[in-house]
Design an enzyme around this catalytic site. Structure first.
Site, PDB file in Angstrom:
ATOM      1  N   CYS A   1       6.508   0.286   7.531  1.00  0.00           N
ATOM      2  CA  CYS A   1       6.091   1.426   6.700  1.00  0.00           C
ATOM      3  C   CYS A   1       7.222   1.746   5.731  1.00  0.00           C
ATOM      4  O   CYS A   1       8.379   1.849   6.148  1.00  0.00           O
ATOM      5  CB  CYS A   1       5.794   2.633   7.581  1.00  0.00           C
ATOM      6  SG  CYS A   1       5.250   4.082   6.649  1.00  0.00           S
ATOM      7  N   LEU A   2       6.889   1.917   4.456  1.00  0.00           N
ATOM      8  CA  LEU A   2       7.908   2.241   3.452  1.00  0.00           C
ATOM      9  C   LEU A   2       8.592   3.568   3.766  1.00  0.00           C
ATOM     10  O   LEU A   2       9.695   3.816   3.287  1.00  0.00           O
ATOM     11  CB  LEU A   2       7.285   2.287   2.052  1.00  0.00           C
ATOM     12  CG  LEU A   2       6.675   0.969   1.547  1.00  0.00           C
ATOM     13  CD1 LEU A   2       5.990   1.198   0.206  1.00  0.00           C
ATOM     14  CD2 LEU A   2       7.730  -0.121   1.441  1.00  0.00           C
TER      15      LEU A   2
ATOM     16  N   GLN B   1       3.309   9.783   1.001  1.00  0.00           N
ATOM     17  CA  GLN B   1       4.586   9.064   0.920  1.00  0.00           C
ATOM     18  C   GLN B   1       5.364   9.380  -0.349  1.00  0.00           C
ATOM     19  O   GLN B   1       6.520   8.964  -0.489  1.00  0.00           O
ATOM     20  CB  GLN B   1       4.356   7.554   1.049  1.00  0.00           C
ATOM     21  CG  GLN B   1       3.791   7.180   2.422  1.00  0.00           C
ATOM     22  CD  GLN B   1       3.640   5.698   2.568  1.00  0.00           C
ATOM     23  OE1 GLN B   1       2.626   5.147   2.176  1.00  0.00           O
ATOM     24  NE2 GLN B   1       4.641   5.021   3.092  1.00  0.00           N
TER      25      GLN B   1
ATOM     26  N   GLY C   1       0.843  -1.180   0.000  1.00  0.00           N
ATOM     27  CA  GLY C   1       0.000   0.000   0.000  1.00  0.00           C
ATOM     28  C   GLY C   1       0.882   1.234   0.000  1.00  0.00           C
ATOM     29  O   GLY C   1       2.034   1.176   0.453  1.00  0.00           O
TER      30      GLY C   1
ATOM     31  N   HIS D   1      -2.291   7.395   7.309  1.00  0.00           N
ATOM     32  CA  HIS D   1      -1.340   8.302   6.651  1.00  0.00           C
ATOM     33  C   HIS D   1      -2.036   9.576   6.165  1.00  0.00           C
ATOM     34  O   HIS D   1      -1.498  10.681   6.294  1.00  0.00           O
ATOM     35  CB  HIS D   1      -0.717   7.628   5.424  1.00  0.00           C
ATOM     36  CG  HIS D   1       0.553   6.882   5.709  1.00  0.00           C
ATOM     37  ND1 HIS D   1       1.623   7.445   6.371  1.00  0.00           N
ATOM     38  CD2 HIS D   1       0.942   5.618   5.411  1.00  0.00           C
ATOM     39  CE1 HIS D   1       2.610   6.557   6.463  1.00  0.00           C
ATOM     40  NE2 HIS D   1       2.221   5.434   5.894  1.00  0.00           N
TER      41      HIS D   1
ATOM     42  N   HIS E   1      -3.725   1.426   7.983  1.00  0.00           N
ATOM     43  CA  HIS E   1      -2.421   2.093   7.933  1.00  0.00           C
ATOM     44  C   HIS E   1      -2.429   3.227   6.896  1.00  0.00           C
ATOM     45  O   HIS E   1      -1.955   4.343   7.175  1.00  0.00           O
ATOM     46  CB  HIS E   1      -1.357   1.034   7.599  1.00  0.00           C
ATOM     47  CG  HIS E   1       0.044   1.532   7.490  1.00  0.00           C
ATOM     48  ND1 HIS E   1       1.042   1.145   8.361  1.00  0.00           N
ATOM     49  CD2 HIS E   1       0.637   2.377   6.611  1.00  0.00           C
ATOM     50  CE1 HIS E   1       2.181   1.744   8.022  1.00  0.00           C
ATOM     51  NE2 HIS E   1       1.965   2.485   6.955  1.00  0.00           N
ATOM     52  N   GLU E   2      -2.969   2.954   5.709  1.00  0.00           N
ATOM     53  CA  GLU E   2      -2.941   3.972   4.640  1.00  0.00           C
ATOM     54  C   GLU E   2      -3.908   5.116   4.941  1.00  0.00           C
ATOM     55  O   GLU E   2      -3.595   6.281   4.683  1.00  0.00           O
ATOM     56  CB  GLU E   2      -3.256   3.340   3.282  1.00  0.00           C
ATOM     57  CG  GLU E   2      -2.318   2.218   2.849  1.00  0.00           C
ATOM     58  CD  GLU E   2      -0.841   2.544   2.958  1.00  0.00           C
ATOM     59  OE1 GLU E   2      -0.465   3.729   2.837  1.00  0.00           O
ATOM     60  OE2 GLU E   2      -0.047   1.604   3.193  1.00  0.00           O
TER      61      GLU E   2
END
Ligand code: ZN
Length: 192
Positions: free
Chosen positions: A107-108, A61, A56, A153, A149-150
């Site tokens: 997390c990226l 990001q 995701g 963000h 999670h997304e």
């Protein structure tokens, strides 16, 4: 070829914004226009997510303060779910239906670090797709975690904000050790 599948290809890989960058810690603007500008952003987000081998990716990001995320994520039955959600709102089970799943989360935007975080094991995410049509995604397993999670963000929350202080410190120290293998413009430049 469906309209969505045209958005999953042809994008440019962008550098992934890291925690600490202001755009990652502020609420995003709602998406109101569903034209080529949004579609190019979505293509770039898919390209970036795939290059980083994520499931995701939120617009913040890639440094954009718009309420949109992309996902390509398996659920508990290993069924693949792929899509775009603009202006997401997550609904979580309550009362006796609320079951927590404690699993490692990463997390990226804090690459190389994972920490156990308990979240509800199913989630429903409602919003609109990349063309402005209402969309609803319900999932369990990794997909439930991804939807939460997304959406977090896009509300300016990173998963470290949901950890107790000690766990958060440990998460940062794991990231520090792993960080040097991720160039600043990762995944434009590969891991070293
Ligand atoms: Zn993340």
């Amino acid at each position: 070829m469906s309209a969505l599948s045209e958005l999953t290809k042809g994008g440019t890989v962008l550098p992934i914004t890291r925690w600490g960058t202001p755009v990652m810690h502020a609420r995003t603007r709602p998406v109101t226009e569903f034209g080529e500008e949004l579609h190019q952003l979505v293509r770039d987000m898919f390209a970036t997510m795939y290059a980083a081998e994520g499931v995701g990716l939120a617009a913040t990001q890639v440094g954009v303060d718009l309420a949109v995320f992309v996902f390509d994520c398996p659920d508990d039955d290993n069924v693949r779910h792929l899509g775009v959600v603009c202006n997401p709102v997550v609904t979580l089970p309550e009362g006796k239906d609320r079951m927590l799943d404690a699993a490692d989360e990463g997390c990226l935007s804090l690459p190389g670090a994972y920490m156990e975080l308990a979240r509800p094991d199913t989630a429903t995410c409602r919003g609109v797709d990349a063309f402005g049509n209402p969309i609803e995604v319900t999932g369990n397993g990794l997909l439930a975690r991804c939807l939460q999670h997304e959406t977090d963000h896009l509300n300016g929350t990173v998963f470290g904000d949901r950890l107790a202080g000690r766990a958060r410190k440990k998460l940062y120290s794991i990231h520090e050790k792993a960080a040097e293998t991720y160039p600043p413009d990762w995944p434009v430049s590969p891991r070293t």
